[in-house]
Design a protein around this motif. Structure first.
Motif, PDB file in Angstrom:
ATOM      1  N   UNK A 221      12.356  -5.080 -11.320  1.00  0.00           N
ATOM      2  CA  UNK A 221      12.210  -3.874 -10.502  1.00  0.00           C
ATOM      3  C   UNK A 221      11.431  -4.207  -9.224  1.00  0.00           C
ATOM      4  N   UNK A 222      11.977  -5.082  -8.392  1.00  0.00           N
ATOM      5  CA  UNK A 222      11.256  -5.510  -7.193  1.00  0.00           C
ATOM      6  C   UNK A 222      11.024  -4.396  -6.191  1.00  0.00           C
ATOM      7  N   UNK A 223      11.761  -3.285  -6.338  1.00  0.00           N
ATOM      8  CA  UNK A 223      11.587  -2.170  -5.402  1.00  0.00           C
ATOM      9  C   UNK A 223      10.321  -1.363  -5.675  1.00  0.00           C
ATOM     10  N   UNK A 224       9.697  -1.584  -6.851  1.00  0.00           N
ATOM     11  CA  UNK A 224       8.467  -0.857  -7.200  1.00  0.00           C
ATOM     12  C   UNK A 224       7.286  -1.498  -6.477  1.00  0.00           C
ATOM     13  N   UNK A 225       6.547  -0.737  -5.674  1.00  0.00           N
ATOM     14  CA  UNK A 225       5.396  -1.293  -4.958  1.00  0.00           C
ATOM     15  C   UNK A 225       4.358  -1.889  -5.914  1.00  0.00           C
ATOM     16  N   UNK A 226       3.700  -2.908  -5.447  1.00  0.00           N
ATOM     17  CA  UNK A 226       2.719  -3.625  -6.254  1.00  0.00           C
ATOM     18  C   UNK A 226       1.666  -2.692  -6.858  1.00  0.00           C
ATOM     19  N   UNK A 227       1.124  -1.765  -6.040  1.00  0.00           N
ATOM     20  CA  UNK A 227       0.070  -0.888  -6.515  1.00  0.00           C
ATOM     21  C   UNK A 227       0.577   0.072  -7.589  1.00  0.00           C
ATOM     22  N   UNK A 228       1.812   0.571  -7.427  1.00  0.00           N
ATOM     23  CA  UNK A 228       2.400   1.445  -8.447  1.00  0.00           C
ATOM     24  C   UNK A 228       2.647   0.673  -9.738  1.00  0.00           C
ATOM     25  N   UNK A 229       3.064  -0.582  -9.595  1.00  0.00           N
ATOM     26  CA  UNK A 229       3.291  -1.416 -10.774  1.00  0.00           C
ATOM     27  C   UNK A 229       2.014  -1.566 -11.589  1.00  0.00           C
ATOM     28  N   UNK A 230       0.889  -1.736 -10.911  1.00  0.00           N
ATOM     29  CA  UNK A 230      -0.399  -1.853 -11.597  1.00  0.00           C
ATOM     30  C   UNK A 230      -0.662  -0.608 -12.442  1.00  0.00           C
ATOM     31  N   UNK A 231      -0.380   0.568 -11.891  1.00  0.00           N
ATOM     32  CA  UNK A 231      -0.599   1.821 -12.630  1.00  0.00           C
ATOM     33  C   UNK A 231       0.331   1.905 -13.848  1.00  0.00           C
ATOM     34  N   UNK A 232       1.611   1.601 -13.655  1.00  0.00           N
ATOM     35  CA  UNK A 232       2.567   1.706 -14.763  1.00  0.00           C
ATOM     36  C   UNK A 232       2.212   0.730 -15.893  1.00  0.00           C
ATOM     37  N   UNK A 233       1.831  -0.478 -15.517  1.00  0.00           N
ATOM     38  CA  UNK A 233       1.476  -1.465 -16.538  1.00  0.00           C
ATOM     39  C   UNK A 233       0.187  -1.064 -17.245  1.00  0.00           C
ATOM     40  N   UNK A 234      -0.756  -0.463 -16.512  1.00  0.00           N
ATOM     41  CA  UNK A 234      -1.987   0.039 -17.130  1.00  0.00           C
ATOM     42  C   UNK A 234      -1.659   1.078 -18.201  1.00  0.00           C
ATOM     43  N   UNK A 235      -0.761   1.996 -17.883  1.00  0.00           N
ATOM     44  CA  UNK A 235      -0.369   3.025 -18.860  1.00  0.00           C
ATOM     45  C   UNK A 235       0.272   2.373 -20.084  1.00  0.00           C
ATOM     46  N   UNK A 236       1.119   1.375 -19.842  1.00  0.00           N
ATOM     47  CA  UNK A 236       1.763   0.675 -20.959  1.00  0.00           C
ATOM     48  C   UNK A 236       0.732  -0.029 -21.839  1.00  0.00           C
ATOM     49  N   UNK A 237      -0.267  -0.651 -21.222  1.00  0.00           N
ATOM     50  CA  UNK A 237      -1.314  -1.348 -21.989  1.00  0.00           C
ATOM     51  C   UNK A 237      -2.146  -0.359 -22.799  1.00  0.00           C
ATOM     52  N   UNK A 238      -2.419   0.803 -22.220  1.00  0.00           N
ATOM     53  CA  UNK A 238      -3.155   1.833 -22.970  1.00  0.00           C
ATOM     54  C   UNK A 238      -2.355   2.286 -24.181  1.00  0.00           C
ATOM     55  N   UNK A 239      -1.061   2.454 -24.001  1.00  0.00           N
ATOM     56  CA  UNK A 239      -0.202   2.866 -25.117  1.00  0.00           C
ATOM     57  C   UNK A 239      -0.187   1.816 -26.218  1.00  0.00           C
ATOM     58  N   UNK A 240      -0.214   0.533 -25.833  1.00  0.00           N
ATOM     59  CA  UNK A 240      -0.263  -0.545 -26.831  1.00  0.00           C
ATOM     60  C   UNK A 240      -1.539  -0.433 -27.656  1.00  0.00           C
ATOM     61  N   UNK A 241      -2.668  -0.261 -26.990  1.00  0.00           N
ATOM     62  CA  UNK A 241      -3.957  -0.166 -27.701  1.00  0.00           C
ATOM     63  C   UNK A 241      -3.985   1.069 -28.594  1.00  0.00           C
ATOM     64  N   UNK A 242      -3.476   2.187 -28.084  1.00  0.00           N
ATOM     65  CA  UNK A 242      -3.453   3.416 -28.879  1.00  0.00           C
ATOM     66  C   UNK A 242      -2.549   3.248 -30.099  1.00  0.00           C
ATOM     67  N   UNK A 243      -1.385   2.662 -29.904  1.00  0.00           N
ATOM     68  CA  UNK A 243      -0.441   2.476 -31.017  1.00  0.00           C
ATOM     69  C   UNK A 243      -1.028   1.575 -32.096  1.00  0.00           C
ATOM     70  N   UNK A 244      -1.619   0.450 -31.689  1.00  0.00           N
ATOM     71  CA  UNK A 244      -2.225  -0.464 -32.677  1.00  0.00           C
ATOM     72  C   UNK A 244      -3.405   0.193 -33.376  1.00  0.00           C
TER      73      UNK A 244
ATOM     74  N   UNK B 122       0.863  -1.184   0.000  1.00  0.00           N
ATOM     75  CA  UNK B 122       0.000   0.000   0.000  1.00  0.00           C
ATOM     76  C   UNK B 122       0.896   1.230   0.000  1.00  0.00           C
ATOM     77  N   UNK B 123       1.371   1.667  -1.182  1.00  0.00           N
ATOM     78  CA  UNK B 123       2.412   2.686  -1.289  1.00  0.00           C
ATOM     79  C   UNK B 123       1.951   4.126  -1.090  1.00  0.00           C
ATOM     80  N   UNK B 124       1.617   4.477   0.135  1.00  0.00           N
ATOM     81  CA  UNK B 124       1.332   5.857   0.478  1.00  0.00           C
ATOM     82  C   UNK B 124       0.277   6.515  -0.374  1.00  0.00           C
ATOM     83  N   UNK B 125       0.595   7.722  -0.846  1.00  0.00           N
ATOM     84  CA  UNK B 125      -0.349   8.502  -1.642  1.00  0.00           C
ATOM     85  C   UNK B 125      -0.655   7.822  -2.971  1.00  0.00           C
ATOM     86  N   UNK B 126       0.217   6.892  -3.377  1.00  0.00           N
ATOM     87  CA  UNK B 126      -0.025   6.151  -4.612  1.00  0.00           C
ATOM     88  C   UNK B 126      -1.303   5.339  -4.568  1.00  0.00           C
ATOM     89  N   UNK B 127      -1.756   5.020  -3.361  1.00  0.00           N
ATOM     90  CA  UNK B 127      -3.020   4.285  -3.219  1.00  0.00           C
ATOM     91  C   UNK B 127      -4.179   5.138  -3.711  1.00  0.00           C
TER      92      UNK B 127
END
Length: 527
Positions: free
Chosen positions: A459-482, A241-246
């Motif tokens: 990147x094990x130092x990246x909190x789980x919740x932040x990882x979810x956000x970063x991967x979401x952005x990456x997935x959106x970029x994939x859909x936009x690019x295609x 639960x990474x602080x304000x990132x939640x």
């Protein structure tokens, strides 16, 4: 500790009553034989109170009560963000996504994906959801529920899982969603009543009999760190639960995926009488979500304080044993009621999950692959077989999968977090952007898992919740690019938002405002 004869009588009476009521409400009129619409969507007849109660009953199960209470024992009130932010998420789902689904007469999330994209996306996500519901959700509900039963009664966990599975089949297999949803109001009343009893007893014990208000004051005094909603980086649970990132990050993806794009949950709203009834039900569920930390997380914190006091005579073997250990504090008779409330939560979620599995397998996998099958009775039969089969598999794999995890709730969240970013990207852009393509959706679904695994390993130092956000952005970029790459691809299933009626009642808007104000107040107090 074991249940007394009176406690067992209360539990058995509850079991018999629930099965009887579920059978009665599931009866069809003379001359009408139950069809797939009846079994999977309750004939689109659910009133708002049934929608709201069923949403909460499906959500609050052993994984919530036992797992989240265990996380409350370890983390504290910060874990309640899953509950309180879910209330805000429900408002978004009710206002924006639900009108889109109901406008297009959606009966399942895979069906929406086929209409919006293509069959490939539907089949890939159908298999994913069937696997998730069977190997993660059903197993968690059975294992944690049986763990609680074992703690209270000494009943072996394996036999506890079998007993719960048999009860769930008896209660839901005949009536389908209608039996589950219309009896969920009973389940929710019993659940909330039993939950408040546990909270009362735990806080009273903490204060040495001075009452729950004094007990809450003791918690604030002796465990102030357990009431930090926003964890600092030096907190050992910051990675979960990474602080304000939640508040501004991956928690929104987790909740949107669960409450908006999850067949297990959204099926209740899809079965409502109308969009207005569905929205009222969602608002009702939002207010109920505000209560759940009080009856789930606070007892976990109380168990932590009691366990630290050597003179209390209270001990907890592992975090997920906190809630069952507190149940042992209840007097004879009351213990039976609380035990029945726990059983209510477990079987309600099992019944809901079984119905969702049967819906996806029968309508999205079996029927398209067997176009010659037209009999409604055959579809209902296949649905029943699918749900029972999934339940048997879950019983067999529950211990190997969950037996060694001290906090099962966090395990469930992290595992689903591998796929959540892709699901959110697919649905959000699928609804909001006409250029999203089937190829983009497929790559986003695959990329969600691949990116999540790579980030966890590299990147094990990246909190789980932040990882979810970063991967979401990456997935959106994939859909936009295609989408831009396939600019000549005709999107026949693109959503015309101008054709969707997003108007809501005045009551829904006022209720939403009140709910948001309460959320802001709570986070201000417990920041």
């Amino acid at each position: 500790m074991t249940l007394s004869t009176i406690d067992f009588v209360i539990v058995v009476a509850y079991v018999i009553a629930l099965i009887t009521i579920a059978t009665m409400v599931s009866r069809e009129e003379a001359g009408h034989e139950k069809n797939s619409q009846d079994f999977f969507l309750a004939s689109n007849s659910l009133p708002w109170w049934a929608v709201g109660a069923s949403l909460i009953a499906a959500n609050i199960s052993a994984e919530q009560i036992i797992g989240m209470s265990g996380s409350g024992f370890v983390v504290g009130l910060a874990i309640a963000s899953y509950e309180w932010m879910a209330a805000a998420t429900l408002l978004i789902v009710g206002y924006f996504f639900l009108p889109v689904f109901l406008k297009h007469k959606i009966y399942s999330m895979p069906q929406f994906l086929q209409k919006r994209f293509d069959k490939r996306v539907k089949y890939v996500m159908s298999v994913f959801w069937l696997g998730l519901y069977t190997f993660v959700n059903l197993t968690a509900i059975l294992w944690l529920g049986a763990t609680a039963i074992a703690t209270l009664t000494g009943f072996p966990i394996v036999y506890g899982m079998i007993a719960l599975a048999v009860f769930a089949v008896a209660y839901s297999i005949y009536g389908g969603l209608k039996a589950v949803a219309l009896t969920d109001i009973i389940q929710v009343v019993l659940l909330i009543f039993g939950g408040f009893l546990i909270t009362w007893l735990a806080l009273d014990r903490v204060s040495d009999g001075a009452g729950p208000v004094a007990g809450f004051g003791v918690l604030l005094d002796q465990a102030p760190g357990k009431f930090d909603m926003i964890l600092s980086k030096d907190n050992p649970e910051y990675m979960n639960l990474p602080g304000i990132g939640v508040l501004i990050g991956g928690m929104w993806m987790m909740n949107l995926s669960y409450w908006g794009f999850n067949q297990y949950i959204i099926q209740r709203a899809l079965a409502a009488k109308s969009i207005k009834e569905a929205q009222k039900g969602i608002l009702f569920a939002g207010f109920l979500k505000m209560l759940t930390p009080l009856i789930i997380v606070v007892p976990g914190i109380a168990a932590f304080v009691l366990a630290q006091d050597a003179t209390s005579g209270f001990s907890v073997a592992r975090p997920d044993s906190a809630y069952p250990s507190l149940m042992a504090l209840a007097p004879v008779g009351i213990r039976g009621l609380i035990f029945a409330a726990l059983i209510a939560a477990i079987v309600s979620s099992l019944g809901s999950m079984m119905n969702s599995i049967s819906t996806i397998f029968t309508l999205d996998v079996f029927r398209p692959l067997k176009p010659g099958v037209e009999s409604e009775q055959t579809l209902v039969k296949v649905g029943r077989i699918a749900s029972v089969t999934a339940l048997i598999i879950a019983c067999l794999v529950a211990k190997p999968l969950l037996g060694n995890f001290p906090q099962a709730f966090q395990y469930i969240q992290e595992f689903t977090g591998f796929f959540t970013p892709g699901i959110c990207a697919i649905f959000i852009l699928g609804v909001c952007w006409k250029g999203a393509t089937g190829n983009g959706a497929l790559l986003a679904a695959l990329g969600s898992f691949v990116f999540s695994i790579l980030m966890k390993l590299l990147m094990p130092e990246v909190p789980f919740m932040d990882r979810v956000l970063y991967v979401f952005i990456a997935c959106c970029l994939i859909i936009l690019a295609l989408g831009f790459f396939e600019k000549n691809h005709v999107q026949e299933g693109a959503i015309e938002l101008r054709e969707v009626d997003f108007t809501t009642s005045t009551g829904y808007l006022i209720g939403s405002g009140v709910l948001v104000a309460i959320l802001i107040l709570l986070y201000t107090i417990f920041w």
